[in-house]
Structures are given as C-alpha cells and as structure tokens.
Design a protein around this motif. Structure first.
Motif, mmCIF file in Angstrom:
data_model
loop_
_atom_site.group_PDB
_atom_site.id
_atom_site.type_symbol
_atom_site.label_atom_id
_atom_site.label_comp_id
_atom_site.label_asym_id
_atom_site.label_seq_id
_atom_site.Cartn_x
_atom_site.Cartn_y
_atom_site.Cartn_z
ATOM 1 N N ASP A 458 0.830 -1.191 0.000
ATOM 2 C CA ASP A 458 0.000 0.000 0.000
ATOM 3 C C ASP A 458 0.876 1.256 0.000
ATOM 4 O O ASP A 458 0.614 2.221 -0.702
ATOM 5 C CB ASP A 458 -0.899 -0.036 1.238
ATOM 6 N N TYR A 459 1.948 1.170 0.783
ATOM 7 C CA TYR A 459 2.896 2.282 0.865
ATOM 8 C C TYR A 459 3.524 2.553 -0.501
ATOM 9 O O TYR A 459 3.611 3.694 -0.955
ATOM 10 C CB TYR A 459 3.969 1.915 1.896
ATOM 11 N N LEU A 460 3.917 1.451 -1.169
ATOM 12 C CA LEU A 460 4.530 1.613 -2.488
ATOM 13 C C LEU A 460 3.535 2.210 -3.478
ATOM 14 O O LEU A 460 3.883 3.059 -4.291
ATOM 15 C CB LEU A 460 5.010 0.259 -3.016
ATOM 16 N N ARG A 461 2.289 1.716 -3.385
ATOM 17 C CA ARG A 461 1.278 2.198 -4.328
ATOM 18 C C ARG A 461 1.001 3.680 -4.138
ATOM 19 O O ARG A 461 0.758 4.406 -5.085
ATOM 20 C CB ARG A 461 -0.012 1.407 -4.155
ATOM 21 N N LYS A 462 1.023 4.104 -2.860
ATOM 22 C CA LYS A 462 0.601 5.480 -2.597
ATOM 23 C C LYS A 462 1.763 6.466 -2.562
ATOM 24 O O LYS A 462 1.553 7.672 -2.507
ATOM 25 C CB LYS A 462 -0.144 5.529 -1.262
ATOM 26 N N GLY A 466 7.047 11.376 -8.008
ATOM 27 C CA GLY A 466 7.724 12.499 -8.650
ATOM 28 C C GLY A 466 7.172 12.785 -10.031
ATOM 29 O O GLY A 466 7.625 13.696 -10.703
ATOM 30 N N TYR A 467 6.224 11.968 -10.494
ATOM 31 C CA TYR A 467 5.557 12.277 -11.753
ATOM 32 C C TYR A 467 4.078 11.990 -11.587
ATOM 33 O O TYR A 467 3.672 11.304 -10.654
ATOM 34 C CB TYR A 467 6.150 11.510 -12.931
ATOM 35 N N ASN A 468 3.303 12.529 -12.523
ATOM 36 C CA ASN A 468 1.860 12.384 -12.423
ATOM 37 C C ASN A 468 1.447 11.041 -13.008
ATOM 38 O O ASN A 468 1.721 10.758 -14.166
ATOM 39 C CB ASN A 468 1.205 13.521 -13.214
ATOM 40 N N ARG A 469 0.806 10.213 -12.205
ATOM 41 C CA ARG A 469 0.432 8.917 -12.776
ATOM 42 C C ARG A 469 -1.073 8.722 -12.878
ATOM 43 O O ARG A 469 -1.523 7.733 -13.447
ATOM 44 C CB ARG A 469 1.046 7.778 -11.976
ATOM 45 N N ASP A 470 -1.838 9.668 -12.302
ATOM 46 C CA ASP A 470 -3.289 9.490 -12.361
ATOM 47 C C ASP A 470 -3.852 10.018 -13.673
ATOM 48 O O ASP A 470 -4.860 9.547 -14.169
ATOM 49 C CB ASP A 470 -3.981 10.248 -11.221
ATOM 50 N N GLN A 471 -3.190 11.043 -14.239
ATOM 51 C CA GLN A 471 -3.780 11.719 -15.389
ATOM 52 C C GLN A 471 -3.007 11.465 -16.674
ATOM 53 O O GLN A 471 -3.225 12.152 -17.653
ATOM 54 C CB GLN A 471 -3.794 13.231 -15.143
ATOM 55 N N VAL A 472 -2.064 10.521 -16.634
ATOM 56 C CA VAL A 472 -1.274 10.306 -17.842
ATOM 57 C C VAL A 472 -1.591 8.947 -18.457
ATOM 58 O O VAL A 472 -1.528 7.918 -17.776
ATOM 59 C CB VAL A 472 0.240 10.414 -17.542
ATOM 60 N N ILE A 473 -1.966 8.996 -19.743
ATOM 61 C CA ILE A 473 -2.270 7.761 -20.466
ATOM 62 C C ILE A 473 -1.025 7.353 -21.237
ATOM 63 O O ILE A 473 -0.380 8.179 -21.883
ATOM 64 C CB ILE A 473 -3.437 7.982 -21.451
ATOM 65 N N SER A 474 -0.684 6.059 -21.142
ATOM 66 C CA SER A 474 0.467 5.573 -21.909
ATOM 67 C C SER A 474 -0.044 4.640 -23.005
ATOM 68 O O SER A 474 -0.874 3.775 -22.755
ATOM 69 C CB SER A 474 1.425 4.867 -20.951
ATOM 70 N N PRO A 663 -4.083 1.234 -24.578
ATOM 71 C CA PRO A 663 -3.557 2.254 -23.675
ATOM 72 C C PRO A 663 -3.954 2.022 -22.224
ATOM 73 O O PRO A 663 -4.938 1.332 -21.946
ATOM 74 C CB PRO A 663 -4.188 3.548 -24.193
ATOM 75 N N SER A 664 -3.190 2.582 -21.310
ATOM 76 C CA SER A 664 -3.535 2.450 -19.890
ATOM 77 C C SER A 664 -3.030 3.679 -19.153
ATOM 78 O O SER A 664 -2.099 4.346 -19.598
ATOM 79 C CB SER A 664 -2.869 1.198 -19.305
ATOM 80 N N PHE A 665 -3.671 3.968 -18.012
ATOM 81 C CA PHE A 665 -3.176 5.062 -17.172
ATOM 82 C C PHE A 665 -1.910 4.606 -16.459
ATOM 83 O O PHE A 665 -1.747 3.422 -16.155
ATOM 84 C CB PHE A 665 -4.244 5.481 -16.166
ATOM 85 N N LEU A 666 -1.026 5.546 -16.177
ATOM 86 C CA LEU A 666 0.255 5.168 -15.561
ATOM 87 C C LEU A 666 0.088 4.549 -14.189
ATOM 88 O O LEU A 666 0.902 3.736 -13.772
ATOM 89 C CB LEU A 666 1.178 6.395 -15.468
ATOM 90 N N ASP A 667 -0.989 4.914 -13.465
ATOM 91 C CA ASP A 667 -1.134 4.300 -12.134
ATOM 92 C C ASP A 667 -1.369 2.800 -12.251
ATOM 93 O O ASP A 667 -0.921 2.026 -11.409
ATOM 94 C CB ASP A 667 -2.208 4.995 -11.283
ATOM 95 N N GLU A 668 -2.061 2.392 -13.352
ATOM 96 C CA GLU A 668 -2.213 0.950 -13.582
ATOM 97 C C GLU A 668 -0.846 0.329 -13.817
ATOM 98 O O GLU A 668 -0.550 -0.758 -13.334
ATOM 99 C CB GLU A 668 -3.033 0.671 -14.841
ATOM 100 N N ASN A 669 -0.027 1.039 -14.592
ATOM 101 C CA ASN A 669 1.290 0.508 -14.933
ATOM 102 C C ASN A 669 2.175 0.345 -13.703
ATOM 103 O O ASN A 669 2.877 -0.652 -13.563
ATOM 104 C CB ASN A 669 2.003 1.432 -15.924
ATOM 105 N N THR A 670 2.133 1.348 -12.812
ATOM 106 C CA THR A 670 2.988 1.228 -11.633
ATOM 107 C C THR A 670 2.462 0.121 -10.732
ATOM 108 O O THR A 670 3.238 -0.614 -10.139
ATOM 109 C CB THR A 670 3.080 2.551 -10.860
ATOM 110 N N ASP A 671 1.128 -0.023 -10.655
ATOM 111 C CA ASP A 671 0.572 -1.137 -9.874
ATOM 112 C C ASP A 671 1.066 -2.467 -10.423
ATOM 113 O O ASP A 671 1.365 -3.389 -9.682
ATOM 114 C CB ASP A 671 -0.955 -1.124 -9.933
#
Lengths: 806, 229
Positions: A458-462, A466-474, A663-671
């Motif tokens: 949870d700590y890692l996820r939250k 240093g970059y925006n991962r909620d609003q960026v589509i890859s 495509p996917s949002f970056l938060d999915e990618n980091t998860d």
C-alpha cells in the motif's frame, strides 16, 4: 477382523457427525490448499528442468567493479561468443540469444510473435525438439527461420509450413525469410522462449557492432564439454577478460576502482540453466526469488500441520470417550498392535476421505486460483512421479501424525483404567495445549506477515513518485509502425482538444504497461577525466510537461527551439555527477561521439522512473532518433478521465483504422510492477485466513468436548449463583490465555522475518507495533467468538439438566 | 483351579495409600460357583480384577492352574486370559457400534477362529441365550435383561473354563435378574467355574460358597452345601 475394523470405523464416523465433519472438512480444506500451493511451487521449481543436457548448460554473466559498487549482468558484446568458442576448449557449444522483433507477416497478414535471434548451436544445446522440416541444420542459412508448432498453426492453419516465405519486421522494414523447420511448442516452464527464431546475424545493428567490445546486448548460453567444470572455466576466464576487455579495464583502473573479492575488476561466471528462473542477473530469467516456492511449500506444510493437530486432538478426545470399547477389546484379548492398527486404520480412512474431498475442492478451485494468481496449473501435474511420491509420503506422514500417535497413546493405557472410563478427554491437557499454541502461533504469524506485506504494498502504491500517474495515459505503439510519425499524427489530432493537456513520447514505458514490457538502457562516458554512467531515456518534446515532472533549472524539450535534438534533460542524480544542478546546465557531454557532444538544457527533480525496489539512479533524457519512440504519453485534464481515454482511443482508430492499441493510465502501470508481490500477498492472505479458520474449527471442536466435560461443573456453579457472563468468562479464560501466549510467541518471529523481507525494498515502511496488536486482536476475537458459541450454550443450559447429565 | 497366597493390593496417590486387599488366601476348585460379598469399598472388584488377570497384585502369589501369574506382564496375562476367562459386568460393557452378533463374535475374532466356525458358535450361543431373534440389533435397541444375556453370550462363546461376573444383576429388575442368575447357574451346572461379586444375598444364594470380604480381608466363608470336586 479387518472388516470388523472398517465396520466399526464407519459406524463411529457416522455416530459423531460433528467431530467427523470438523475433521474431514478441516483436513480436506487443508489438503486442497496444500495441493494448490505444492502445485504452484512445483511449477516454479520445474523451470528449465526438461533439458536433456541441463547438467552442462550454463548462462554466462559478468561481474564488473564500478565506483558505485559491484554490477553483475548477463548481456554481452556481440563478438564475445565467437571468441569464447575459439579460446575455451571447455565450451562445447555456445549461442547468443536476443529478442529482435514482435511482428511476422505472411502474405498480407501480420501476426504478433516473439521473434528471437540465436546461433545455430541453440537448437542442439537445448531440448526444443524439431518435428518437421530440416532436422539437422535448420539454421544453416541466414534466411532460415524455425517456428513453433503453435505459431505455424496460427500463421498457416492447416497448410504445411515448411519452405513457406514469411517476413519479419526488422530495423524499420520487412525482411524475407523461409521457414526451414517447425519445433515442438516450448513448454511453459521454460525460461528461454520464442515463437520464431532466426540466425543471430539478422540482429539489428549486427554489422556495425560485430567487432564492438564496448556495447552489450545479447545473452550467451554455453554447453560445457563433458570433462569441463564451471570452476575450471571461471579460473581461466581472467586471461580472456584481460585479452578482450582492455579498454574498459583501462578506464576502471584510471577511475581508481578497487578489485572485487576475487582480485579482479571484471570476471566471467556461469550460472546453471536450472537456476536462471530464480536469478535476477539473467535477463531472460529472474522471474521470482527462489525463496518464494519454498515459502509456498512451508505455508502449505503449516496449513496441513494445523489441520493435523485438530485431527490429533479430536481423535485423542474421541478415543477417550470410546474407552469402554477399547477396554472391552483388551479384556477380550486384543493386543496393543491390534488396537493401534484399528485406531490408526480409522485415521487412515478419515484422511483418505479428506484427501479425496480435498482433491475435488482443489479441482473445483483451480480455474479460479489460476485466474487470480495468473498461473497455468493443472492437477495433471500430480501425475509426475516425483510429485506423486511426495504427495503419498505427505499423506502417510499426516496419517501417522494425526492418527498414529493418538492410537499409540490410547492403546498403551492400562486396561482397567480405560474400562472404568476414569480417563477423560482434556484431563491431561499438556500436549493438547502445546499443539493448540503451535496452531495459533502459525496463524498469528501468517496474520502479522500478511498485514505487514499489505502495508508495504500500500505504501509503495501510494508513495509520490515524482511524476503524475493518475492523469497520464500511456500508449504502447505497434512494432511494425513508423512510431515517430504516429506520435506526430497523434499530437496533431489531439492537441487543442478539450481535456488534453500535453502529448509526448518515449522509448521506454513508465511502470509496466499492458504489453508487459519494462526495460532500461545505460550509457557510460568520460567527463572531466572520470567516467559517468547514466540511464538513457529517449523521450520527445514536452516530456517534462506531459509527465508532470518538476523542473529545477533550465527548460523542457520544446519544438520552439531548433537545437533541442542535441539537447539533454537530466535528473538531480545525474547533475550531481556533473557538479550540481546549476553547474550541469550547459555542460556538453560526448555521449555518442566526441565530435558532436550533447548539451544539458534542463535539470528535473529526481523521480522514480524504476520500481521502488531500486533507488533513483542518474537519468539522461534525450531526443536521439536512433532509439525510436515506442510509447506515447498523453496528459489529460482531471475530471473525466474515462472520457479522455475514450477520446484517445477514438482518435487512434481514426488515424489507424486497422491497428489496435491498448492504452492504460500510468497508475495501472505502476501497480503492475508489484504484480508479483500482489500475487504472493494474495496467496499469503488466503493462507492466513485459511490457517485461522482451520485453527478455529479445531478450537470449536475442542470447546465442544471441554464443555461436555464441564457440564456438571457449570450446573453446580449456576445453582450456587454464577451469572451467564461469569460462566462464559470462566470457560473462555483458558483458551484466551493460550491464544495470547501464541501471539506473544509469533510477534517477534514475524518482526524478524518481515524485517528481512523489507530489506529488499529501497523504500520501505517501519514495522509498527500496532500490527502485532491488530493481529493479536484478530486472533483473539475469532477465538473468543468460536469458544463463546459453546460456552454460552453451556451457560444457558438448565442447571437441573446439566447436573443430571453425569 | 485357582489359588491365592497372601494377596495384597495397594493403591497409592501422591498423598494417600489405600490398602484394597490385605492378605487374601483362597482357593477355588474347578466347577465351583463362588460368590464374593461385602460392603462397598471392601475390595471385591479389585479381587475380581486380579483373579481375572486384568491387574497384578502388589504382593503375594496367585496360581492360575498351578502357574504363578502374579508377576506376569500385561501381554502375557492377555495371552492367558484369552479364551480361558469370560467376563460379565454390571454395566454389560457391550460395544455400542457393533450388533448383537458382532459383539458376541468379537472374542472369537481375537482367537482367530475361522469364519464359518465362528458363525456356527455364535449362533449356537445366541440360541442358548434365547436372543437369536435380536442378532442384528444394536445394544441400545435392547432391554437391560437382553443386553446382559448378550454379555453372557459373549463371555461364554469361546467356552472359557471360568466366568467372572461383577454384579451381573446390579442394573436389572428382579425378573430379568432372576433370568440372568438362572443362566449363570446353567452354565455352572454344565461345568464352567463361576466367580461372582454381588451385593444381593438372593443372588449369592445361587453359589456353592460365599466369601465375605471386609476392609480387604476374608472375614467369613459360608459353604452352602457339600460340594464335591
């Protein structure tokens, strides 16, 4: 006699339905869980074991001492392999191996394919048998390819694949090949895999790099000669390194790097092919740490042990209530061995019932389990002799532990005492208590570990990256496409649309996209007499803006400046190597060739461009076109994120109607980076829940027995004026004490184990005492609830009735 | 047939030591019917257990067919007991999970009697005890008297030389008690030595000889009628 045993066993099982139910169900669940865990572990441990030559197959890796520490990797310069074969008589065969493309075309149909290039030795060394076509030298021509049966079916359907022309997308164009042979499908427990394999000479950049000892790309697998040893090879590798890596060694010496433990600055090593699945040095392997499968086995063992303890406690207790039968049998002439056989036989019967039920449960759960933990397991695995033997051995051990001991304990007791029934369940509590404490230690341990692992994830996820991962589509771009052009066209069509804030691109994704890829490249150069190393990231205009990075000095890449194609944007770590944030601005770096240095135009605040397991490393972003863009990043406005995603997909469809993107949002990618951890923590959580449920089933059954024994005492107490609450407290007290003791034992063990686990992470939580309090609370609550069911019933019983019971 | 010399039995816990038998000297002849009487706690059952080879005395000698058995291991005693002694208990001690037939069959199973012969013997004894029609019932489905008849059938099916009965009518009404005593007498008439512990003077009346115990000692012996070996 045997029939008599079976008969009485069956009648006994039917008579005590509750106990039998608890026993069979608990054991069955444990067997099912254990089977699933063992299968998972077995599959992991079976990786690369199918090669006939597995004892002689090795992957080469190199250890280099650097100013920042030791570095081991399995990528090598292209000319190394021919030199290796020439210089080492120990090497019987060797092959380079690298992924070169993702697309193959037959006529006008394009297929996604895992295309690798390798030397001809590959198919001789490894057990990837050919089933059709040129069996002896399938890769003798540069234009030959070998494809797997599955791929052949996909491309050619029912047609014969042999000698069919295909095209592979390489270096921006389609190149022609001929299918020379079809190989059997690669087993899914193989680390080395391909759909299509061609000669290594087809590797992009081969011609320019075939004599270049400075760049490293491909992996190297070797087969040692029959007489050769790994130690012998490694001993002689010093000379080889000195002969070929002269330039690198000279730089290392110049930078004052201290030699490693073996006294070398660089040394070659081998790792057995059967270990690469667990070795993160291997580029192909390193999927999981070797401790995981063993951890799974351990947890499986724990769960089974807990169920066995229930069985043992219940069997002993039940057998005491059968003391009259056992006494009578003794009087009628039964000897100890006969009684042990009888009682143990009953245990075997129950275990067998549980095993069959467990197999059925496992069979029913398997599809869900596979889906949940992305495994490809099948119960058919149980047919492999090693596993079958293991399961049978486990079964015998379970029956011996759970049935054998109680049988022996009861059979040895004095005849008269058993007959008189002067032995009662729960009178001698020592062993039972020890076993119960052990159960709850294991359960609490699993709860603690689960809680800590969950907190860490949870700590890692939250954690801010240093970059925006909620609003960026890859958007991962298809291989065979002109990606630069695609980025430009998307930029043109999207810019100015509502909801779109910025568009950029890069050669490397952030996190792990839906294509599953994650990669990195590292460059090294000389700057003011010392060597500087940095991650190398090809990006595009507006990258800083699109990713929401923080600029500390200078500016982002911008189309407004014509010179930016030779500009660099670096992070703080890189700037530190160049003398600091301000000093770095304007520095010219001879990255590619010294005649055309690149200039630092901006410095950004450090951001986590790699998984949080790793510390932030120096990073250099550039616009150098020889690393093509592979991903488009679109920053969208907050609010209607799904609407923006739909817009991106729609625009793409309009531009490229025949091409699909994912495509996917970056938060999915980091998860997704933590998928392995999530997968294992999923297994952990399930195991912890199971462990506590099975422990409580045992606790419940024991409390039934204890309450039965204390019925009269409770009745007398009630007659004398005890309240219901008082009685519940009285009878629950003993159990509560045991559970508390268990938590106290489990907490330090959990702390130690999880502290070790956390050391793997560069960013980690501090273990908080509240975890142990919470775990203790959970264990206690569940235990008290379980016992209360019985104690409340006993306390509410009419005292006249309960006194009459005995 | 059996003889005890100065038989003693002590029971000791951490705090108290109880003398259950204190120098019992007795002899029982083949074919005799002996009743042992006495108040609660006088050592009747303890004596019966030792005579039945279920327990060892603390001191003294015990001759079972001229063989000194007082120091035998449990295994040796079990071997000797099997087939030569039958037991009848106040609480019947039938195995609830076995049918009437299976309960009676059990001693023969431990004696490894072949199946056909077993069936024949069990049926014979069930006929004799007049309980054949209940052969497939479980103990709980029978009356107390019927249960005790099954227990007696089990005690005699292996044709033991001696039957030890511990208050065999204690849990029965008078009609059933009478019936059970008659059965025991019949068995004795047919040659089986009978040793019975009882509180009931009426039951004791069936015996040839009554031994009265008090505080672990033989206090009186009444011989009802002349008994010839």
């Amino acid at each position: 006699m045997f029939r008599n045993y079976i008969k009485i066993a069956w009648r006994n099982l039917r008579k005590s339905k509750l106990l039998t139910g608890v026993n069979v169900l608990g054991l069955a669940i444990a067997f099912a869980a254990c089977i699933l865990l063992v299968l998972t572990a077995w599959r992991e441990l079976s990786f690369d074991q199918f090669h006939t030559n597995k004892g002689r197959l090795q992957e080469l890796y190199i250890t280099v001492q650097r100013p920042e520490g030791e570095e081991s990797r399995s990528n090598f310069p292209i000319p190394l392999t021919p030199a290796l074969k020439q210089d080492f008589p120990e090497v019987k065969a060797a092959s380079r191996f690298i992924a070169i493309s993702g697309s193959i075309r037959y006529h006008d149909k394009t297929f996604q394919a895992d295309v690798k290039s390798a030397d001809a030795d590959l198919l001789k060394m490894f057990s990837f048998p050919l089933i059709k076509g040129e069996m002896h030298q399938p890769l003798n021509s540069l234009s030959n390819v070998v494809i797997t049966a599955n791929m052949a079916k996909k491309i050619f359907g029912a047609e014969d694949a042999i000698n069919k022309p295909v095209e592979i997308y390489l270096e921006g164009e389609w190149k022609s090949f001929i299918v020379s042979a079809v190989a059997k499908d690669i087993p899914d427990n193989s680390t080395i895999s391909f759909d299509v394999v061609c000669r290594f000479e087809n590797t992009p950049g081969y011609v320019s790099q075939k004599d270049d000892w400075g760049a490293s790309s491909n992996e190297v697998f070797v087969q040692l000669a029959d007489h050769a040893t790994v130690a012998g090879f490694e001993r002689r590798s010093g000379t080889f390194v000195n002969k070929y890596f002269t330039a690198i060694l000279r730089d290392l010496k110049r930078d004052g790097v201290a030699p490693g433990k073996d006294g070398q600055l660089m040394s070659l090593h081998l790792m057995p092919i059967t270990t690469i699945h667990f070795n993160s040095i291997s580029s192909s392997g390193g999927a999981i740490s070797k401790t995981y499968p063993y951890l799974l086995l351990l947890i499986g063992g724990f769960i089974l042990f807990i169920a066995c303890v229930n069985f043992m406690n219940l069997t002993i207790a039940a057998a005491f209530s059968r003391s009259r039968e056992i006494g009578m049998r003794k009087i009628l002439g039964a000897v100890k061995t006969q009684l042990v056989t009888q009682l143990w036989g009953e245990a075997v019967l129950i275990c067998l019932l549980a095993l069959v039920t467990g197999l059925v449960i496992a069979y029913l759960l398997l599809p869900g389990y596979n889906a949940l933990f992305s495994n490809k397991l099948s119960l058919a695995l149980l047919k492999s002799p090693g596993l079958l033997a293991g399961v049978l051995l486990g079964f015998v051990l379970v029956t011996l532990l759970s049935g054998g001991y109680p049988a022996w304990a009861i059979a040895k007791i004095n005849t008269l005492k058993v007959l008189k029934g002067s032995l009662q369940a729960g009178k001698s509590n020592g062993l039972r208590n020890v076993l119960m404490v052990t159960q709850f230690v294991i359960s609490s341990l699993l709860i603690c570990c689960t809680l800590i692992a969950w907190q860490q994830l949870d700590y890692l996820r939250k954690m801010p990256l240093g970059y925006n991962r909620d609003q960026v589509i890859s958007i991962p771009l298809p291989y065979e496409m002109d990606t630069e052009q695609a980025l430009q066209r998307m930029r043109n069509s999207l810019s100015g649309q509502t909801g779109i804030a910025a568009i950029s691109g890069a050669a490397i994704n952030m996190g792990r996209g839906r294509d599953g890829a994650s990669q990195s490249s590292i460059i090294a150069m000389d700057y003011k007499g010392h060597s500087v190393r940095s991650n190398w990231l090809r990006v595009d205009y507006d990258y800083v803006k699109a990713l929401g990075l923080t600029l500390l000095a200078g500016r982002d890449f911008s189309q407004a400046y014509g010179t930016d194609s030779s500009g660099l944007v670096i992070n703080e770590k890189m700037a530190a190597q160049l003398g600091g944030v301000q000093a770095a601005l304007g520095v010219q770096l001879p990255v590619l060739d010294s005649a055309h240095p690149l200039t630092v135009i901006g410095v950004v605040k450090d951001f986590n461009f790699k998984p949080l397991k790793e510390d932030i490393a120096p990073l250099t972003m550039n616009l150098v076109k020889s690393w093509p863009v592979q991903y488009i990043f679109v920053k969208v406005a907050p609010g209607d994120l799904q609407g923006s995603m739909a817009l991106v997909k729609k625009q793409w469809k309009q531009l490229y109607p025949g091409s699909d993107i994912d495509p996917s949002f970056l938060d999915e990618n980091t998860d997704r980076q933590y998928r392995r951890e999530q997968r294992y923590s999923g297994i952990f959580i399930s195991a912890a829940i199971l462990a506590i449920i099975i422990s409580c089933m045992g606790l419940f059954a024991i409390s039934v027995l204890v309450m039965t024994r204390r019925t009269r005492e409770i009745g007398v107490r009630k007659v004398l004026g005890a309240s219901v609450i008082g009685i519940v407290a009285l009878v629950s007290k003993d159990f509560v004490k045991l559970v508390l003791l268990s938590v106290m034992i489990a907490a330090p063990i959990a702390w130690y184990v999880m502290d070790q686990w956390l050391q793997d992470y560069a960013y980690r939580i501090h273990i908080n005492i509240t975890v142990f309090v919470a775990a203790g609370g959970i264990a206690l609550l569940v235990a008290v609830l379980t016992v209360s069911i019985q104690s409340v019933r006993a306390a509410l019983m009419n005292p006249i009735k309960s006194i009459r019971t005995e | 047939m059996i003889k005890t010399v100065n038989l003693q039995k002590l029971f000791s816990t951490e705090e108290v030591e109880t003398t259950a038998l204190n120098g019992i000297n007795m002899e029982i002849q083949d074919g005799e019917f002996v009743a042992i009487m006495g108040p609660s706690g006088c050592g009747k059952s303890t004596l019966l257990n030792i005579l039945g080879l279920l327990d060892n005395p603390s001191a003294g000698e015990y001759y079972f067919w001229d063989k000194e058995v007082a120091r035998m291991s449990e295994r040796q005693r079990a071997q000797l007991r099997k087939g030569s002694i039958g037991f009848v208990f106040q609480s019947f001690n039938l195995i609830d999970e076995l049918t009437v037939f299976e309960n009676v069959e059990l001693p023969l199973l431990y004696l490894k009697v072949p199946s056909q012969e077993r069936k024949q013997k069990v049926e014979q004894v069930l006929e004799r005890m007049n309980i054949m029609h209940r052969r497939n019932h479980f103990p709980q489905q029978l009356s107390g008297g019927q249960q005790q008849r099954v227990a007696i059938a089990r005690a005699v099916v292996a044709k033991p030389k001696m039957i030890l009965a511990d208050e065999p009518t204690g849990n029965l009404d008078s009609t059933n008690g009478e019936e059970v005593m008659k059965l025991l007498q019949e068995l004795n008439d047919a040659g089986t030595t009978m040793v019975m512990v009882t509180h009931s003077p009426y039951d004791a009346g069936f015996a040839h000889r009554i031994i009265n115990l008090f505080d672990g000692r033989v206090v009186t012996e009444n011989i009802k009628e002349q008994f010839h070996v």
